[in-house]
Design an enzyme around this catalytic site. Structure first.
Site, PDB file in Angstrom:
ATOM      1  N   ARG B  96     -46.256 -73.176  13.628  1.00 37.28           N
ATOM      2  CA  ARG B  96     -46.203 -74.459  13.550  1.00 37.28           C
ATOM      3  C   ARG B  96     -45.027 -75.030  12.870  1.00 37.28           C
ATOM      4  NH1 ARG B  96     -51.147 -78.467  11.985  1.00 37.28           N
ATOM      5  NH2 ARG B  96     -49.574 -80.728  11.671  1.00 37.28           N
ATOM      6  N   ASN B 150     -53.627 -77.499  21.437  1.00 35.13           N
ATOM      7  CA  ASN B 150     -52.535 -78.502  21.885  1.00 35.13           C
ATOM      8  C   ASN B 150     -51.325 -77.722  22.461  1.00 35.13           C
ATOM      9  OD1 ASN B 150     -53.329 -81.002  21.261  1.00 35.13           O
ATOM     10  ND2 ASN B 150     -53.264 -80.596  19.220  1.00 35.13           N
ATOM     11  N   CYS B 171     -59.209 -84.207  23.402  1.00 38.71           N
ATOM     12  CA  CYS B 171     -58.217 -84.596  22.113  1.00 38.71           C
ATOM     13  C   CYS B 171     -59.136 -85.470  21.480  1.00 38.71           C
ATOM     14  CB  CYS B 171     -57.204 -85.200  22.590  1.00 38.71           C
ATOM     15  SG  CYS B 171     -55.964 -85.718  21.352  1.00 38.71           S
ATOM     16  N   HIS B 201     -52.014 -87.811  23.707  1.00 39.61           N
ATOM     17  CA  HIS B 201     -51.091 -88.271  22.581  1.00 39.61           C
ATOM     18  C   HIS B 201     -50.159 -89.136  23.124  1.00 39.61           C
ATOM     19  CE1 HIS B 201     -51.848 -84.472  19.775  1.00 39.61           C
ATOM     20  NE2 HIS B 201     -52.869 -85.168  20.002  1.00 39.61           N
ATOM     21  N   TYR B 254     -49.932 -91.673  17.659  1.00 42.53           N
ATOM     22  CA  TYR B 254     -48.545 -91.191  18.192  1.00 42.53           C
ATOM     23  C   TYR B 254     -47.651 -91.731  18.886  1.00 42.53           C
ATOM     24  CZ  TYR B 254     -51.029 -86.471  17.279  1.00 42.53           C
ATOM     25  OH  TYR B 254     -51.762 -85.580  16.431  1.00 42.53           O
TER      26      TYR B 254
HETATM   27  N1  NAD Z   1     -56.739 -81.689  20.760  1.00 44.37           N
HETATM   28  C1  NAD Z   1     -57.110 -82.122  19.606  1.00 44.37           C
HETATM   29  O1  NAD Z   1     -57.442 -83.155  19.421  1.00 44.37           O
HETATM   30  C2  NAD Z   1     -56.632 -81.360  18.394  1.00 44.37           C
HETATM   31  C3  NAD Z   1     -57.053 -81.646  17.188  1.00 44.37           C
HETATM   32  C4  NAD Z   1     -56.914 -80.679  16.122  1.00 44.37           C
HETATM   33  C5  NAD Z   1     -56.200 -79.162  16.436  1.00 44.37           C
HETATM   34  N2  NAD Z   1     -56.070 -79.100  17.741  1.00 44.37           N
HETATM   35  C6  NAD Z   1     -55.619 -77.671  18.313  1.00 44.37           C
HETATM   36  O2  NAD Z   1     -56.629 -76.803  17.954  1.00 44.37           O
HETATM   37  C7  NAD Z   1     -55.962 -75.365  17.607  1.00 44.37           C
HETATM   38  C8  NAD Z   1     -56.491 -74.763  16.374  1.00 44.37           C
HETATM   39  O3  NAD Z   1     -55.842 -75.294  15.321  1.00 44.37           O
HETATM   40  P1  NAD Z   1     -56.195 -74.557  13.772  1.00 44.37           P
HETATM   41  O4  NAD Z   1     -55.184 -75.527  13.123  1.00 44.37           O
HETATM   42  O5  NAD Z   1     -57.573 -74.208  13.520  1.00 44.37           O
HETATM   43  O6  NAD Z   1     -55.303 -73.416  14.176  1.00 44.37           O
HETATM   44  P2  NAD Z   1     -55.315 -71.921  13.569  1.00 44.37           P
HETATM   45  O7  NAD Z   1     -53.833 -71.653  13.357  1.00 44.37           O
HETATM   46  O8  NAD Z   1     -56.070 -71.831  12.330  1.00 44.37           O
HETATM   47  O9  NAD Z   1     -55.728 -71.005  14.579  1.00 44.37           O
HETATM   48  C9  NAD Z   1     -57.089 -70.876  14.983  1.00 44.37           C
HETATM   49  C10 NAD Z   1     -57.256 -69.331  15.369  1.00 44.37           C
HETATM   50  O10 NAD Z   1     -56.471 -68.976  16.529  1.00 44.37           O
HETATM   51  C11 NAD Z   1     -56.319 -67.805  16.146  1.00 44.37           C
HETATM   52  N3  NAD Z   1     -55.509 -67.197  17.487  1.00 44.37           N
HETATM   53  C12 NAD Z   1     -54.241 -67.033  17.404  1.00 44.37           C
HETATM   54  N4  NAD Z   1     -53.830 -66.518  18.639  1.00 44.37           N
HETATM   55  C13 NAD Z   1     -54.967 -66.253  19.307  1.00 44.37           C
HETATM   56  C14 NAD Z   1     -55.335 -65.494  20.625  1.00 44.37           C
HETATM   57  N5  NAD Z   1     -54.510 -65.082  21.415  1.00 44.37           N
HETATM   58  N6  NAD Z   1     -56.655 -65.343  20.969  1.00 44.37           N
HETATM   59  C15 NAD Z   1     -57.612 -65.710  20.107  1.00 44.37           C
HETATM   60  N7  NAD Z   1     -57.320 -66.379  18.740  1.00 44.37           N
HETATM   61  C16 NAD Z   1     -55.845 -66.369  18.381  1.00 44.37           C
HETATM   62  C17 NAD Z   1     -55.732 -67.470  14.928  1.00 44.37           C
HETATM   63  O11 NAD Z   1     -55.829 -65.881  14.411  1.00 44.37           O
HETATM   64  C18 NAD Z   1     -56.544 -68.534  14.125  1.00 44.37           C
HETATM   65  O12 NAD Z   1     -57.660 -67.718  13.411  1.00 44.37           O
HETATM   66  C19 NAD Z   1     -54.357 -75.830  17.781  1.00 44.37           C
HETATM   67  O13 NAD Z   1     -53.785 -75.375  18.880  1.00 44.37           O
HETATM   68  C20 NAD Z   1     -54.348 -77.225  17.371  1.00 44.37           C
HETATM   69  O14 NAD Z   1     -53.280 -77.837  17.983  1.00 44.37           O
HETATM   70  C21 NAD Z   1     -56.450 -79.917  18.633  1.00 44.37           C
END
Ligand code: NAD
Ligand code: NAD
Ligand code: NAD
Ligand code: NAD
Lengths: 436, 436, 436, 436
Positions: B96, B150, B171, B201, B254
C-alpha cells in the site's frame, strides 16, 4: 433552367473567405451559385471590404457570373438564402487571445476550442448563433446552416436542440486526417476511408482503409516511426509509440491536449512567453494576409493563406454544400444529432461521424458501441459540452461552473471557479445571457 | 432447528477482524453462526494468531457458542462455507505504501483505492480473488462472497464477469454518508434515506430524505457552512460552497480527489514528507492495535480501532449477511451488476447503488439516467475500471497502459507509462499474470 | 491484372439460376468473374444439368470467358470462393407445399416465409446453412456469403450469431418497392430513395424521396387510389385507404399477412382449393420453365422466368456483389446485424435496412427509434425470429413451441402446438437437430 | 399529534366501496384517516347514498372517528386531499356491456380491459381523468392519485405523461397471483415473493420464491396438474402443460386472452348467448349487492362482495396508501414510469412491476432485459397502449385506428376500422375529444 443558389456567409470578413470563394469557383460546373452575401458587423467592415473586393476579382478572373454582395445587414444576407455559412468569431482575435491566456494563468491548457478557451468562445457564440437562427427561421426557413464557427460541435448541438433550423456542423479536422493518410500512402484522398467516431476536435479514426483494405496497423506504424501529423494551430508533439500501439486507432491532432496535456501545457507556456499564443501569432499572419488581399492585382487565393490553419476548409464546406444541393449521397464526416449512432452517448447530442450527405442533410452511419479506451473520454467531454450548451443558452452560473469543473483538463472546482469568474469578467460585453 | 452458518474470513489476520467479530456477536440473536474460519497466509500467521485469540475471548465473553478456527488453508476455510468474507490485502501495508508513493513521484494523487494506487492494488488482487473464487465454486458453490477487499467495485466486477460465484461488493462509504446525515439531523440512521448512484468510492447522494421528506438542500447548506464530512483515511478539506451549490448533491469523501485534486495532491505531498503517507500512518496505528490485541485481558473490540478508518464496516458487513441469510428485503447500498440500473453505464459493470437485500442477493432499484454533471466523471472512471479488470485478468500491458492513460487523475500517456512501469517493477512478485 | 472472382452457387439447380447468370453477364465489364460453381444435391442433379447447360450457352452467347462448373460436391464449390450465393431450398417445393398446407389445416396463414410456413422452412434450413458455413470457414474463410435462401432474415441472423462467416442477407422486396415507386413516377430507379426500416419481409418505407424531395404523401395517395403494388407470390389485395393514411408509410407486400390477415387467409383457402397453393402453382411454372431451359437453342434468360416471383433478384444480388468487390460505397437495402441501428430492437439481431456497401460488407445507416405504430409488430416478429433461430440451432421443442405461440398470426398456444407437432412429423428427415 | 388523512374516492358509489372502507378500518391503527369523501356523479347518486350509508354504519360499528362525506362535487372531494382514489367507471356497466359486445360482433375478444373493449374504456376514461388531474393540481397539488380505474396501466400512463400529478397505478392481479401461490403452498402471503415484469393485465411472474427459495418449477408443476388459477371475471380455462413448461413462468389470468384466444373467444360467445357477457352478469350481481347494502342492519363488508371480482382490491389499495403515508419502504407491485426498469420498453411508459413504496411513491426494482418469449408480446401490447393514450388525449381518428390495428387480438385493419367506428358511434356522448 437549373436552380442557382444564394449563399450567405456570416462573418464574411474572415480571412478564410478567399478560400471559400475559391471553393465555389472550383465547384461552379456542378454547383451553380448566383449570389454570395458576405455579411459582417461594423467592427469587421474594413476587413469585409478588403476581402469582398478580392472575392469579386477572383470571381471575375474565373469568368463566372456570381454576384458578390457586401453587407452589414444580417437580415438582408439571410433572407431567401439556400445556404447560410457561419464563420464568424465573436469578439475577434482579441477575445481568442484572452481565451488562451486566462486558463494559462491558472496552469490549465489555453486553447481556442479545447478546454476553458473553447468554453468561453461557446458562451460568446451561443447568443449570436441563436439570433442568426431566429432570422433563418423567419427569412429562409428552408435554408441549411453550415456551421463552421467553433467550437463547432457545441454550436451545432445548440442549434439542433434549441432551434428549428436545419444544420450541419463542419470541421476540417476529419478531412485533414484523411489527407494525412492519403499523403502517407501517396494516393488520392478518395481512396482513403476512415471509420470515424467521436466529437468535434475529439474524433478518433477507429479503422483506416485504403481501397477497402484495412491498413490501420500499417498507418499507425508509420505515424509512430515516420511522418508525424498535426495541423497548423496545434504544436506537433510526437506521439508516444506505446500510446498509439495501445490505442490502436488514429487520434486527431487535438487529442494531444488530453493524451499529453503536461507537455502541451509546457509548450503553450513556452510559446506564450516567446512568439505569443497561437491567437497572437494568427493576428500577425492575418495582418500580412490582409496586406496581400489589398493588392488589386491579386485575383486568386494567395498561397500564404495556408499558414492560417484552415487547411481544406473550403474543400470540406463546398463538398458538403454540393452534396446537399445535388443530393449526392456520398460519405462525409460532419457534426449531427447522435440519434443512437454511438450507443454510448445520449441520443440528442451532436457527434462527429461519417454521414451520407444528400438533399435531406446528413444521415449518420451506425457506429454501435465504442471500446472502453475511447469511451470514457468521449463521454466526459460530451457531458461538459452539454452543460456548456445549457449554460450558454440559459446564462446560468452554476451550470457553467459544473461544465468547467468536470472538464477533464481542469484539475479542480476551485480552479474552475477562478477561470469561470475571469472569463465572465473579461467577456462581459459578449455575454448578455449572464447579465441580470 | 434453525440453520447455523459457517463464515470464512479471507485475510482473517486483519486488524478489522475484532470489528467483524463484534458485529457477529451483536447479530447473534437473529443470525446464528456456528463457525468462523479466520484464514490467512504464512506472512500473516502472527497477526492471525493474535487476532484469533482476541476473537475467541470476545466470543467467550459474549457467552456464545461460536467456534473460531484459525487456518492457513484456504480450502479448509472455504469448504462448505455459507459466507466468504474477503478482507485480505495482497502485499500488506508495504505494498500500500508503495502504491501511495509511486504516483506521487510523478506528481499524481497517490491513494490506496483512487487513481494509480488503486489500479496497482487491483492488479495484485485480481489473481488472488480469482483463485479464491475457483475454490468457492468447487468447495462451497452456494456460498455468497462478501467482498470487502479494495478497490471493492473493481474486484466485484471481476468476480461478477469472470467467475460464477455469487458476490456482493461492500464498502463502508455509503453507510458513513448516511451516518453523517443522521448526525447532522441528530436522528437514528434508520430515518435517513439517500438516493445513491455511482461507483465504489465515487458515489453521489442524489437526494437525501429524512423520514421521507427531501432534505437535500438543507443538508447541503449545513455541509458548506457547518459540519464537514470525511472519513479517517481522507484529508478533510472543506468543500467549496459554489461547488456544492452547483452540484446539488452530496458527494462522497473520495470525490475530493476529483473535485479538488490540486489541493489534495498538495496535502498528500505535505503529509508524505511529514508524518508519512496514510499507509505509513496506518502501519503505526496497526502496531499499536496489535499490542492492545495481545493483552489477554482484552475481550471486547477496543475503541482504538476506530482510528483505522473502517468505521461501520462490521455494521455494513453484518447487516448484509443478516439480510441475505434472513431474506430481509431491506435496502442497503452495495456493489452489484448494473443491468441497466444506471442507463448511462454498460449493463455488465459493477455499480454502487441502493439494493433490496434478500436470500437471492442484491436487487438494485432503478436509477435511470443521471444528470450530465455527474455522468461524465462516472463514465470516465468506469471505463478506466473496465480496462483495469481486463488488464488484471489478462495481464495485458497495453490494456493496462490505456487504463491508466484515461484515468481522470493522470495527466498524460507519458506519465501513465512511467507510473505503470514503476508499478509493474515494484510489484513483480504479486503480478504473475504479467510474467511471460 | 485485375482479380477475377470465383462464385459458388449453393442450390445451383434453382430455376432462378439463369437470372443470376444473366446478372453476371450484364455486370461483366466491372465485375470480372472467372468461375461459377453451380452446386446442388443428388436430388437436384437433373435440374442442375439442365440449368447448367443453359448457363453455359448464355455465357457463350455473351462471348464471355466464364467457366461454369456443375458439381454435387459442396467442398469443391466453396473452396477458395470469393462469394458464396445461397439459393437452395431444403426439401424442395414439396416441402414448401407442406409448409403452406399445414397451417391452413388449423386456420392459420400458410405461407412460404411468413408465419408457421417460414418457421418450418427455417428449421429445415438452419442445419444446412450451418454446415455450409463450416465449409466456408474452413475452405474459403475470406468469402462473403450472400444469403438469398428464405426466410432470409432468420437465416442471416443464424449465420451472424452462430458462425464466423461474413454474411449479408438479401431479399428482392426492397428493390421491388423502389421499382414500384419508380414506375409510379415514371423515372429511373436510381432517382428513388426509400428510408427503409424493419425486418426481412416486414420492411416499411418510412419515407419516400424522388430526387431528394419527400414524396411520401403523394406516393401513398397513388397507392390507395391508383396503382396497386404487390409481388408475384402474394395475392394483390387492395390496401385500405384509412390504413395507409394512418400508417403514413409504404408497407411491403408481405404486410398484407398482418394488416389483412383475415382476407389473406380467405384468399389462401380459396386458392388452395382451386389452382392450389402458391407452391403448387410454382411447381407447374417450374416444370414449364425447365422444359424451356432444355431447349438447346435457348441461350438467354427466358422472359417466362418473370412469372416465378424472384423479380429483380439478380439485379439485387449482382449489385451487392459488385459493390462489395469494387468497394463502391453505394446504398443498398440488405439484412445485417442491427448493432443499434434500430434502437427498439436488440443489438445482435438481423434487420433489413439501408446500408453502405463496400469491401467490408454492409454498414447500416442510423435509423434511431421507429414510431409506435410499426414498432410493436416489428418487435413481436423479431422475438419470434430469435426464438426460431434458437430452436433451429438447438433443436429444442419448448423453444420452438414458444416461437410459434408468440407469432402474431398464431391464435393460441394450443394451435401452435398442433402446427408444431405436424411440422416436426412431416419434416422429420430434414430436422436432424430435433432427433434424439 | 399525528397527521390524519383526507381521502377522496372518485366513483364513490362503486359497489367496491365497502371493501375499501373495510380496508381503512383494518388499517386504522397505523393509518389514521379523518375524512373520506365519496364522490360520484348525478347518475350515481342513488348508489352513492346506499353505499355511503353502509360506509357510515361500518365506521360506526368499528368505533372509529372517520367522517364519511357524500358529494357530487369533485372540487370539494379533491380539495386538500392527501390521497385521491379513482375507482369510477365512465358510462357505467352499460358502457362495459357495449365494450364487450362490439368486438364480439366482429369475431374479436370482447373484454373490459383487454383488447378493443379496454381500448373503448380508455377513450372514455381519458378525458375524465385529465379533468380530475386538473383539479388535483389546482386543489391538492401534493396529493397522491391512486388509480384503480381500468385499464389501469393506460390510465396511469396518461396521467404520468400528460399531467403533473403524482400517481401510482393499482391493480389487484399481482396480489392475487401472490395469494394463489400462498394458497398452493399453504403459507401466509408475506412469505411469497414473485419477480414480476410486464404491463397491467399482462404481467408475468418470472420467478416465484417461498421464503427466498426459488419454487418456480414446483409451482408451475402444480399449476398444470393441480390447482388452477384465475380470477372471478375471467373464464378459468385450464393452462396447457407444454405452454407452461415452455414458458417457465407464471402467467397472469389475463394471459389466457393471448395464449388461448381461440378458446376464450368461443367461451365468450357461448356465455354471451347464455348467461350474458361478464358485464351483464355483474349487473345482476350488483343489483343483489345493493339490495344487501340497503339493509340498515348490515354494518360490515358482506361476503357476497367476493363474487364481483375485485378480490384483495382494498388489501392492495390500503397497503399502498399505508406505505406511502408511513414511508414503509416495502415491496409492492404497481404501475409506474418504466425509466429503464425493463430495458426492452421505452423509458416513458407505464409498467407493472415490483416497487419500493414510500413517501415519495413507487421506486421500481431493476428488471433488465426480459427473455424473447415474453418480450415480443409485451412490446406489441405496449405499442398499442401508447397509441391508445395518444388517441385518447388528442382525439385523433388515425392514431386510434393504428392502435386497434396493431393490437395482437385484432386480425386486420379492416376489422379494426369496423370496431373503431362502432365504438366511436356507440360512445359518442363520452368522447368529447373526438367531436369536432
Ligand atoms: N470496502 C471498504 O469499505 C473497506 C474499508 C477498509 C478496508 N478495506 C479493505 O479491506 C482489506 C483489508 O484491510 P487491512 O488493512 O486489514 O489489510 P491487512 O494488510 O491487514 O491485510 C489483511 C490480511 O490479509 C492477509 N492476506 C494477504 N494476502 C492474502 C491472501 N492471498 N490470502 C489470505 N490472506 C491474505 C494479510 O496477511 C493480512 O493479515 C483491504 O483490501 C482494504 O482495502 C475495505
Ligand atoms: N470548424 C473548423 O474546422 C474551423 C477551422 C478554422 C476556423 N474555424 C472558425 O471559423 C470562425 C472564423 O475564424 P476567423 O479566424 O476567420 O475569425 P475572424 O476573427 O476573422 O472572424 C470572422 C469575422 O466574423 C466577424 N464577426 C464577429 N461577430 C460577428 C457577428 N455577430 N455577425 C457577423 N460577423 C461577425 C468578424 O468581424 C470577422 O470579420 C471562427 O469561429 C473559427 O473558430 C473553424
Ligand atoms: N430472398 C428473396 O428475395 C428470395 C426470392 C425468391 C426465392 N428465394 C429463395 O431462394 C431459394 C431457392 O428458391 P427456388 O424456388 O429456386 O428453390 P428450389 O426448390 O428450386 O431449390 C433450389 C435448389 O436447391 C437445391 N438444394 C436443396 N437442398 C440443398 C442442399 N442442402 N445443398 C445444395 N442444394 C440444395 C435443390 O435441389 C434445388 O435444385 C429458396 O430458399 C427461396 O425461398 C428468396
Ligand atoms: N385495477 C383493478 O384491479 C380493478 C379491479 C376491479 C375494478 N376496477 C375498476 O374500478 C372501476 C370501478 O368499477 P365498478 O365496477 O365499481 O364501477 P361502477 O360502474 O360501479 O362505477 C363506479 C362509480 O363511478 C361513477 N362514475 C362514473 N363516471 C364518473 C365520473 N366522471 N366522476 C365520478 N364518478 C363517476 C359511477 O356513477 C359509479 O357509481 C372500474 O374502472 C373498474 O375497471 C379495477
Amino acid at each position: 433552367m437549373t436552380k442557382k443558389y444564394k449563399i450567405a456567409v456570416i462573418g464574411g470578413g474572415s480571412s478564410y473567405t478567399p478560400e471559400l470563394i475559391d471553393g465555389f469557383i472550383k465547384k461552379a460546373p456542378e454547383l451553380p451559385v448566383s449570389d454570395i452575401y458576405l455579411e459582417d458587423i461594423e467592427q469587421g467592415k474594413e476587413k469585409l471590404e478588403i476581402v469582398g473586393a478580392l472575392a469579386e476579382r477572383m470571381v471575375k478572373k474565373a469568368g463566372l457570373d456570381i454576384n458578390i454582395h457586401l453587407t452589414l445587414n444580417q437580415e438582408e444576407a439571410i433572407s431567401g438564402a439556400d445556404f447560410v455559412v457561419s464563420q464568424f468569431r465573436v469578439g475577434g482575435l482579441d477575445a481568442r487571445i484572452r481565451d488562451e491566456k486566462i486558463p494559462l494563468k491558472y496552469g490549465v491548457i489555453g486553447q481556442e476550442t479545447t478546454g476553458p478557451g473553447g468554453f468561453a468562445k461557446a458562451l460568446r457564440t451561443i447568443p449570436v448563433i441563436m439570433n442568426i437562427c431566429k432570422d433563418i427561421q423567419r427569412l429562409a426557413p428552408s435554408a441549411w446552416l453550415i456551421n463552421f464557427t467553433n467550437p463547432s460541435g457545441i454550436i451545432t448541438e445548440t442549434v439542433l436542440n434549441h432551434t428549428k433550423v436545419k444544420a450541419v456542423g463542419l470541421c476540417n479536422v476529419p478531412v485533414n486526417m484523411i489527407n494525412y493518410v492519403a499523403q502517407v500512402f501517396e494516393v488520392e484522398m478518395e481512396r482513403v476511408y476512415i471509420e470515424f467516431a467521436g466529437l468535434n476536435h475529439l474524433v478518433w479514426g477507429q479503422k483506416i482503409y485504403l481501397d477497402g483494405e484495412d491498413v490501420t496497423e500499417k498507418l499507425l506504424d508509420i505515424l509512430i516511426t515516420g511522418k508525424n501529423f498535426t495541423m497548423k494551430n496545434i504544436p506537433d508533439l510526437i506521439w508516444d509509440k506505446d500510446l498509439i500501439k495501445s490505442l490502436g486507432m488514429l487520434p486527431c491532432p487535438y487529442h494531444r491536449y488530453y493524451y499529453m496535456s503536461d507537455k502541451m501545457l509546457e509548450e503553450e507556456i513556452k510559446e506564450a512567453s516567446s512568439e505569443g499564443t497561437r491567437g497572437e501569432v494568427v493576428k500577425n499572419i492575418e495582418k500580412e494576409l490582409f496586406k496581400l488581399y489589398k493588392n488589386p492585382s491579386l485575383d486568386i487565393k494567395p498561397p500564404e493563406l495556408e499558414k492560417r490553419g484552415g487547411a481544406l476548409y473550403s474543400y470540406a464546406a463546398c463538398n458538403l454544400i454540393d452534396s446537399i444541393a445535388n443530393n449526392k449521397k456520398d460519405i462525409q464526416t460532419v457534426n449531427v444529432r447522435n440519434n443512437g449512432t454511438i450507443l454510448d452517448l445520449p441520443e440528442d447530442v451532436a457527434i462527429e461521424t461519417n454521414c451520407i450527405i444528400g438533399k435531406n442533410g446528413a444521415s449518420p452511419l451506425t457506429v454501435g458501441h465504442v471500446p472502453a479506451k475511447i469511451r470514457g473520454l468521449m463521454q466526459a467531454v460530451k457531458a461538459y459540452e452539454q452543460l456548456t450548451v445549457e449554460a450558454g443558452v440559459k446564462g446560468d452560473y452554476y451550470t457553467a461552473l459544473q461544465a468547467l469543473t468536470i472538464h477533464p483538463l481542469v484539475p479542480s472546482a476551485d480552479v474552475a471557479k477562478k477561470i469561470l469568474d475571469d472569463i465572465l469578467r473579461q467577456n462581459k460585453e459578449f455575454l448578455p445571457q449572464f447579465q441580470g
